[in-house]
Write an enzyme that holds these catalytic residues in place. Structure first.
Site, PDB file in Angstrom:
ATOM      1  N   HIS A 132      -5.129  14.316  -9.402  1.00  0.00           N
ATOM      2  CA  HIS A 132      -5.325  12.919  -9.790  1.00  0.00           C
ATOM      3  C   HIS A 132      -4.503  12.503 -11.009  1.00  0.00           C
ATOM      4  CE1 HIS A 132      -8.436  11.883  -6.887  1.00  0.00           C
ATOM      5  NE2 HIS A 132      -8.932  13.098  -7.066  1.00  0.00           N
ATOM      6  N   GLU A 188      -4.655   2.259  -4.352  1.00  0.00           N
ATOM      7  CA  GLU A 188      -3.201   2.370  -4.304  1.00  0.00           C
ATOM      8  C   GLU A 188      -2.538   1.098  -3.778  1.00  0.00           C
ATOM      9  OE1 GLU A 188      -4.697   4.290  -0.411  1.00  0.00           O
ATOM     10  OE2 GLU A 188      -5.380   4.007  -2.477  1.00  0.00           O
ATOM     11  N   ASP A 238      -2.171   9.324 -10.872  1.00  0.00           N
ATOM     12  CA  ASP A 238      -2.145   8.191 -11.798  1.00  0.00           C
ATOM     13  C   ASP A 238      -0.723   7.897 -12.267  1.00  0.00           C
ATOM     14  OD1 ASP A 238      -4.856   7.955 -11.565  1.00  0.00           O
ATOM     15  OD2 ASP A 238      -5.333   8.872 -13.508  1.00  0.00           O
ATOM     16  N   ASN A 253      -2.652  12.634  -3.746  1.00  0.00           N
ATOM     17  CA  ASN A 253      -3.657  13.041  -4.736  1.00  0.00           C
ATOM     18  C   ASN A 253      -4.185  14.441  -4.453  1.00  0.00           C
ATOM     19  OD1 ASN A 253      -3.981  11.169  -6.800  1.00  0.00           O
ATOM     20  ND2 ASN A 253      -5.354   9.856  -5.625  1.00  0.00           N
ATOM     21  N   ASP A 273       0.857  -1.189   0.000  1.00  0.00           N
ATOM     22  CA  ASP A 273       0.000   0.000   0.000  1.00  0.00           C
ATOM     23  C   ASP A 273       0.897   1.244   0.000  1.00  0.00           C
ATOM     24  OD1 ASP A 273      -2.999   0.966   0.743  1.00  0.00           O
ATOM     25  OD2 ASP A 273      -1.509   2.250   1.730  1.00  0.00           O
TER      26      ASP A 273
END
Length: 336
Positions: A217, A247, A221, A212, A204
């Site tokens: 975003h 994630e 990504d 973010n 994680d």
């Protein structure tokens, strides 16, 4: 069009009791009509005498398609030798077996051209028998199915691509959750049979929500894609990498004991840290880090794969509770 009418026409025109150069006078007109019809089509008519295995006739269209003149088609050996080596044994064995049994049949194969290329053909074969039921001759048509095969191959390629896409995560291009479920089930069953160790690593990205919120975003990504690339660098041949969701990533490590699984996890953790991906909102050196949960088991009837995933997931949360950017592990491989 490939159908029984074609082979019936060929059988009537290429009758086993009527050589082409000796058609009886009352059938001369019909024979000329049939010849005109047959030789004006793109399908290639042919006849083989069963007893001599020699071509009694083959349409002149064969030269336009393959480059071999009709006069060069002497025996079935010429037919077999002008077939792609990868197709030859299977097609010849099938056609011989069907012909001996007196059964009409079809066969697809690649035929050699005089200039060294190949053309896909479909042979539609009708078995001609005498009153006693004995095989006397084979008559039929060869059809050029190259365009059809090309279309079939394109469709098959597109189907393979679609299937691959259905197992890939659209963002990171690693395996998706569906592929993870399949990979885990496969390796679980294999380990259950061989009584070998299986390890799972759940990962994680730390403080990813803050990432973010701060970078947006689109950059988030890009971060996920970069982490997926880094994790791929830390894997061994045979290991599986997938995106578990959000994630989170997951590794399936077949035939891997606890110590080896820890080494894989540590290598991945170090690679992520060494990449120095900027994360201004992280308290850890302002770079992207990740937490790892590791589990190892020798599968048995005592625990199923879903239960194992839950155990490893609990270890991941232990790592996050213990400060993140670390590894927590459980070894069930020695439990009996």
């Amino acid at each position: 069009m490939i159908n029984e009418d074609n082979t019936a026409l060929a059988a009537q025109f290429l009758r086993h009791d009527a050589p082409l150069d000796a058609i009886s006078s009352d059938l001369q007109h019909d024979g000329a009509v049939y010849r005109t019809l047959l030789e004006s089509t793109r399908a290639i008519p042919w006849k083989i005498d069963w007893h001599t295995m020699e071509f009694a006739y083959i349409g002149p269209q064969i030269e336009a398609l393959l480059g071999w003149p009709p006069s060069s088609w002497k025996t079935v050996q010429d037919w077999a030798e002008r077939m792609h080596p990868d197709d030859r044994a299977q097609v010849v064995d099938f056609c011989v077996a069907q012909s001996k049994a007196g059964a009409d049949h079809e066969a697809d194969y690649r035929a050699l051209t005089s200039d060294g290329g190949y053309v896909w053909l479909r042979d539609v074969v009708h078995v001609v028998r005498d009153e006693a039921g004995e095989v006397q001759a084979l008559v039929g048509f060869m059809f050029d199915i190259s365009e059809r095969k090309k279309t079939e191959e394109q469709v098959a390629r597109l189907q393979r691509e679609l299937e691959e896409l259905s197992f890939k995560d659209g963002l990171t291009s690693v395996g998706n959750r569906r592929m993870f479920d399949i990979a885990l089930a496969r390796e679980w069953d294999a380990a259950l049979k061989t009584r070998s160790a299986l390890s799972l690593v759940m990962i994680d990205i730390d403080f990813f929500k803050s990432y973010n919120d701060y970078y947006g975003h689109v950059q988030g990504d890009a971060c996920l894609k970069r982490v997926a690339e880094i994790l791929g660098e830390g894997l061994r041949s045979g290991d599986f990498l997938g995106r578990f969701g959000g994630e989170e990533f997951v590794l399936v490590l077949p035939d891997t004991g606890a110590d080896a699984a820890m080494r894989v996890a540590e290598r991945c953790r170090n690679l992520i840290g060494a990449a120095q991906i900027a994360h201004e909102r992280s308290p850890y050196r302002q770079v992207v880090t990740a937490s790892f949960g590791v589990g190892t088991i020798v599968p048995s009837e005592d625990l199923d794969s879903t239960g194992f995933v839950n155990l490893v997931d609990a270890q991941l949360y232990n790592a996050k509770d213990n400060g993140r950017d670390c590894i927590a592990a459980i070894d069930r491989s020695r439990v009996r």
